[in-house]
Design an enzyme around this catalytic site. Structure first.
Site, mmCIF file in Angstrom:
data_model
loop_
_atom_site.group_PDB
_atom_site.id
_atom_site.type_symbol
_atom_site.label_atom_id
_atom_site.label_comp_id
_atom_site.label_asym_id
_atom_site.label_seq_id
_atom_site.Cartn_x
_atom_site.Cartn_y
_atom_site.Cartn_z
ATOM 1 N N TRP A 181 52.916 44.817 40.332
ATOM 2 C CA TRP A 181 51.881 44.908 39.275
ATOM 3 C C TRP A 181 52.121 46.039 38.243
ATOM 4 O O TRP A 181 51.905 45.662 37.081
ATOM 5 C CB TRP A 181 50.616 45.261 39.973
ATOM 6 C CG TRP A 181 50.118 44.269 40.962
ATOM 7 C CD1 TRP A 181 50.182 44.373 42.086
ATOM 8 C CD2 TRP A 181 49.539 42.916 40.766
ATOM 9 N NE1 TRP A 181 49.703 43.144 42.782
ATOM 10 C CE2 TRP A 181 49.455 42.444 41.823
ATOM 11 C CE3 TRP A 181 49.657 42.299 39.373
ATOM 12 C CZ2 TRP A 181 48.865 40.933 41.664
ATOM 13 C CZ3 TRP A 181 49.010 40.880 39.380
ATOM 14 C CH2 TRP A 181 48.790 40.497 40.399
ATOM 15 N N ASP A 193 45.947 51.909 37.462
ATOM 16 C CA ASP A 193 45.601 50.652 38.106
ATOM 17 C C ASP A 193 45.131 50.980 39.515
ATOM 18 O O ASP A 193 46.176 50.934 40.280
ATOM 19 C CB ASP A 193 46.525 49.416 37.819
ATOM 20 C CG ASP A 193 46.110 48.285 38.548
ATOM 21 O OD1 ASP A 193 45.051 48.085 39.204
ATOM 22 O OD2 ASP A 193 47.039 47.338 38.395
ATOM 23 N N LYS A 253 39.353 42.988 45.589
ATOM 24 C CA LYS A 253 40.567 43.441 46.702
ATOM 25 C C LYS A 253 39.467 44.234 47.785
ATOM 26 O O LYS A 253 39.230 44.103 48.898
ATOM 27 C CB LYS A 253 41.536 44.367 46.339
ATOM 28 C CG LYS A 253 42.330 43.771 45.241
ATOM 29 C CD LYS A 253 43.110 42.734 45.514
ATOM 30 C CE LYS A 253 43.710 41.916 44.592
ATOM 31 N NZ LYS A 253 44.383 42.411 43.290
HETATM 32 C C1 LIG Z 1 45.177 41.894 42.207
HETATM 33 C C2 LIG Z 1 45.739 43.049 41.342
HETATM 34 C C3 LIG Z 1 45.987 42.889 40.005
HETATM 35 C C4 LIG Z 1 45.575 41.516 39.469
HETATM 36 O O1 LIG Z 1 44.254 41.515 39.354
HETATM 37 P P1 LIG Z 1 43.489 40.131 38.635
HETATM 38 O O2 LIG Z 1 42.208 40.143 38.705
HETATM 39 O O3 LIG Z 1 44.164 38.709 39.076
HETATM 40 O O4 LIG Z 1 43.714 40.259 36.939
HETATM 41 C C5 LIG Z 1 46.643 43.848 39.409
HETATM 42 N N1 LIG Z 1 46.947 45.076 39.860
HETATM 43 C C6 LIG Z 1 46.800 45.314 41.428
HETATM 44 C C7 LIG Z 1 47.281 46.282 41.591
HETATM 45 C C8 LIG Z 1 46.145 44.177 42.061
HETATM 46 O O5 LIG Z 1 46.080 44.356 43.234
#
Ligand SMILES: *Cc1c(COP(=O)(O)O)cnc(C)c1O
Length: 372
Positions: free
Chosen positions: A101, A175, A199
């Site tokens: 990511w 993030d 999540k």
């Molecule tokens: C799932 C995830 C993403 C991607 O998220 P989207 O909603 O598909 O854009 C980015 N960073 C992390 C840490 C994630 O778990």
């Protein structure tokens, strides 16, 4: 009827209580004669839902008043572009690579800023955390970006870096998609936090951005208005139609978290520290079992192991299909590892009860005995 335990990495399981409540309110929210999906985002009913969700998020995460909470769309991947558009001023930005990511974040940011990779665990196949003291931070970076929990590789920063102590004044951008609300956030170390909801919070489609007020108002001229934090903030996340149902459901989850905290007999622990203690106990149960077994293994360094996403391997990949089929028969769903890592992955977010992890460990024990 009891539902199976769902270990999906995302979109992921939601608390059953929340789904029941949403089902009960589906046709008629609080006697207004409309479901939440059917009401104007500018009407008093939805405005009250959005205000409550924002107030509860602030309370749950102890967000200081100098931070704005934005409800956006596009997911964390859109934020990979939106963050540099808003914060970089086209200059230098620092990125720490700890897994897929953060790698994606750095790649996207190159379109808008001069990205410097200041540390990486790539040589360790994303199974370690690069020590903060060894980060080669730039003098003039507009911000430093990290992914504080790498959902695919199962690597988590158990403490956010204190950039000031490293002589760096740049704001830290995190993030935190896959561990938001799993533990407290030290806001004194953060300039901006973003997370997709799917999540640990709610359905896909809602992105939460929590940003220090002084960072607003510097977007590049090319920034789409709907993605300009200042525009979104001034319009209280109603510049365009927000993901109304996602905000409503996230709001129900925030209230569920507050009830969990109230019901947790953790002595002095309050707020998210109580949730963190539960998550730590769940993760410990699974890691201890894996570490004590010759049949299963974890490849992530002990100090870097995520409490939310736990990749693990069977001693032979030839048994993977049988493991997954048997797991499904035992009511244990979506344990297949990400294709880039292989093996298995158990995602045990807030909504996963301890009983779910206990059931998983019991199944793993039994499977190892039959196939060891
Ligand atoms: C799932 C995830 C993403 C991607 O998220 P989207 O909603 O598909 O854009 C980015 N960073 C992390 C840490 C994630 O778990």
């Amino acid at each position: 009827m009891t539902r199976p335990f769902n270990f999906s990495a995302g979109p992921a399981a939601l608390p059953e209580e929340v789904l029941q409540q949403a089902a009960g309110e589906m046709l008629d929210w609080h006697g207004c004669g409309m479901g939440v999906m059917e009401m104007s985002h500018r009407g008093k009913e939805f405005i009250s839902i959005a205000h409550q969700a924002q107030a509860d998020l602030r309370e749950v995460l102890s967000i200081p008043h100098e931070f704005k909470v934005l409800f956006m769309q596009g997911g964390a991947l859109a934020e990979n572009a939106i963050v540099p558009m808003n914060l970089s001023r086209g200059g230098r930005t620092d990125y720490v690579i700890t897994g897929s990511w953060s790698q994606k974040s750095a790649k996207e940011a190159r379109k808008y800023s001069d990205v410097q990779v200041v540390a990486s665990n790539e040589a360790d196949h994303h199974t370690t955390l690069p020590p903060v003291a060894a980060w080669r931070l730039s003098d003039q970076a507009a911000y430093v970006h990290v992914c504080s929990n790498e959902t695919i590789h199962g690597v988590e920063m158990h403490e956010l870096p204190d950039l000031k102590s490293l002589g760096c004044d740049a704001p830290l951008v995190i993030d935190c998609s896959s561990h938001i609300a799993s533990r407290p956030i030290d806001w004194s170390r953060v300039g901006l936090a973003y997370a997709g909801a799917q999540k640990n919070i709610g359905p896909a489609g809602l992105t939460m951005v929590i940003v220090r007020e002084d960072l607003l108002g510097h977007a590049l001229p090319i920034t789409p208005s709907a993605f300009d934090y200042k525009v979104v903030s001034d319009a209280e996340s109603m510049y365009n139609t927000p993901p109304t149902y996602g905000i409503y459901l996230a709001g129900l989850v925030f209230q569920w978290i507050k009830r969990q905290v109230e019901n947790t007999p953790q002595g002095e622990l309050t707020g998210l520290a109580a949730i963190e203690a539960r998550n730590a106990a769940k993760a410990r149960l699974l890691y201890d079992f894996i570490d004590g077994s010759a049949f299963y293994s974890s490849r992530v360094a002990v100090n870097a192991r995520s409490r939310m996403n736990i990749p693990f391997f069977l001693h032979s990949d030839a048994l993977n299909e049988a493991f997954l089929a048997g797991a499904k028969d035992h009511g244990l769903l979506q344990l297949k590892g990400h294709k880039s890592v292989g093996g298995m992955r158990a995602s045990i977010y807030n909504a996963m009860p301890l009983a779910g992890v206990e059931a998983l460990v019991a199944y793993m024990k039994d499977f190892a005995q039959r196939h060891g």
